[in-house]
Design an enzyme around this catalytic site. Structure first.
Site, PDB file in Angstrom:
ATOM      1  N   ASP A 108       0.812  -1.205   0.000  1.00 52.26           N
ATOM      2  CA  ASP A 108       0.000   0.000   0.000  1.00 52.26           C
ATOM      3  C   ASP A 108       0.851   1.263   0.000  1.00 52.26           C
ATOM      4  OD1 ASP A 108      -2.795   1.080   0.295  1.00 52.26           O
ATOM      5  OD2 ASP A 108      -1.778   2.068   1.942  1.00 52.26           O
ATOM      6  N   ASP A 323      -3.308   8.449  -4.479  1.00 56.27           N
ATOM      7  CA  ASP A 323      -3.358   7.190  -3.743  1.00 56.27           C
ATOM      8  C   ASP A 323      -3.757   6.062  -4.682  1.00 56.27           C
ATOM      9  OD1 ASP A 323      -3.457   5.241  -1.796  1.00 56.27           O
ATOM     10  OD2 ASP A 323      -5.414   5.837  -1.041  1.00 56.27           O
TER      11      ASP A 323
END
Length: 440
Positions: A108, A323
């Site tokens: 992530d 993101d």
């Protein structure tokens, strides 16, 4: 129906990352395999395209809320991450220890600390694979309380005085958590039985107490954020602070790619760049969105975002994060409403309410061709998003995959599809290059 919508845009869910190339120039390239691809062990043939979209949208809302809580509440250098552990957007195959022990971890860009479940685990969530046993590794070393890494962990670390061991405690937006010893170990990217590139003494968490909604297929998390303990920062002297990725359509027979090191440099015709800013949460990659254009019409800049004190301000730099783990793009309410008004005028057809109430702008006529949206970032970076990156099929509706928010603005992965996106953390620059990711 127009062909641009025949291939449903990439909805990042879970990917398995496997090392495929080691370059002589000091970089390496990795495959990204979508969780819903037939190539993935998590492939569910019974799931429809609408099912996948619905699940991804729900994750986006939860993740966006978690990121906002992190920005508004956490102190600088706090390594608490706010990803959604049960549905982490990627999985990554790595090996740790000597001899190598392969683990499958959630990867992530919105998280820093890397950790995996370890033996003996007093309170572990169920996982399919065996747990890492630090006693079986000759390169494992727990860190003491006075080490720099322990200090970098900030409020998420504590000292076990009876052992002089630095302990970490990671908590997540859904009350899941991981606790254990902060340690160093050898990391290897790629198959434990094949060619791999090893990196010694990398900081990670050896989790002895982990609970919550974690997926039993994953053994932990690997952090690719901008904080000091992320694997990207720890490998900075090897990869020169550079990584990039290129995201293909879901229906593509190719796989997406992520590159590290000199192979990750984005250059050539069509490249536009914008500064990456550091702010109160050093995990996030902050950009400055100056305006949005609908077709050839540039909208007035009215961006307002909440500050950490809850007040609003206008035109602040670093007003949006990029993101790869959030599917949708979240925009400040006033900017979104202005953009939607212009889209409605340009499309000039009756819109339809989304029965699930996820999306604000939908059309039952799926043959429409919306105008392109251009995100104008600081530094003259004009990122032109084609309709296939901005509208998605939601059952029988065609919906704008952007959401108004009063919280943190997020440039999500649908908007990043079919761009080569490069992060240069040494120069604090993010670059976009429109490309066919199938050919990367």
């Amino acid at each position: 129906m127009t062909t641009i919508f025949n291939s449903w845009p990439l909805i990042f869910s879970i990917f398995i990352i496997q090392l495929i190339v080691l370059s002589s120039a000091g970089g390496f390239t990795v495959d990204l395999i979508h969780r819903d691809s037939p190539k993935s062990p998590f492939y569910d043939p019974s799931a429809s395209r609408t099912d996948r979209l619905t699940n991804a949208v729900r994750r986006s809302f939860t993740r966006a809320a978690s990121h906002s809580r992190k920005q508004n509440c956490l102190a600088p250098n706090n390594i608490q991450s706010e990803i959604i552990p049960a549905s982490g957007e990627y999985l990554m195959k790595i090996s740790i220890g000597t001899p190598r022990f392969q683990v499958l971890v959630i990867a992530d860009t919105g998280s820093d600390l890397t950790w995996t479940q370890c033996k003996p685990c007093k309170n572990c969530y169920k996982q399919k694979a065996p747990l890492f046993d630090p006693k079986q590794s000759s390169t494992y070393r727990a860190l003491t309380c006075t080490t720099r890494a322990c200090q970098a962990a900030g409020a998420s670390s504590s000292c076990r005085q009876d052992r002089n061991i630095c302990e970490y405690s990671e908590s997540y937006g859904d009350r899941s958590f991981s606790r254990g010893d902060l340690a160093v170990e050898t990391f290897a990217f790629g198959s434990s039985s094949g060619q791999a590139l090893s990196f010694p003494t990398k900081v990670f968490g050896c989790g002895f107490s982990n609970s919550g909604t974690f997926n039993e297929s994953a053994s932990g998390i690997i952090g690719l954020g901008g904080g000091p303990l992320s694997i990207v920062r720890q490998l900075s002297n090897v990869i020169n602070g550079k990584f990039s990725y290129c995201l293909v359509d879901l229906e593509s027979s190719s796989t997406s790619k992520i590159k590290f090191g000199e192979d990750a440099v984005v250059s050539g015709k069509g490249v536009v760049s914008t500064p990456i800013l550091k702010k109160e949460v050093d995990t996030f990659y902050y950009l400055t969105l100056e305006s949005i254009s609908v077709g050839n019409k540039r909208l007035a800049h009215k961006t307002k975002l909440p500050s950490e004190t809850g007040s609003t301000f206008k035109g602040e730099e670093g007003n949006i994060i990029i993101d790869s783990g959030t599917t949708l793009t979240f925009l400040p309410v006033d900017l979104y409403e202005t953009m939607e008004d212009e889209l409605v005028k340009a499309i000039n057809k009756k819109n339809t309410a989304d029965p699930q109430q996820f999306f604000s702008l939908c059309y039952s006529d799926t043959s429409i061709v919306p105008p392109a949206l251009t995100f104008n970032f600081k530094g003259g970076a004009k990122v032109v998003l084609p309709p296939s990156s901005t509208f998605v099929l939601n059952g029988d509706l065609l919906c704008l995959a952007m959401i108004p928010t009063n919280d943190l603005a997020i440039f999500g992965n649908l908007s990043q599809m079919n761009f080569l996106i490069g992060y240069d953390l040494e120069k604090s620059v993010l670059s976009f290059k429109p490309t066919d990711c199938d050919k990367q």
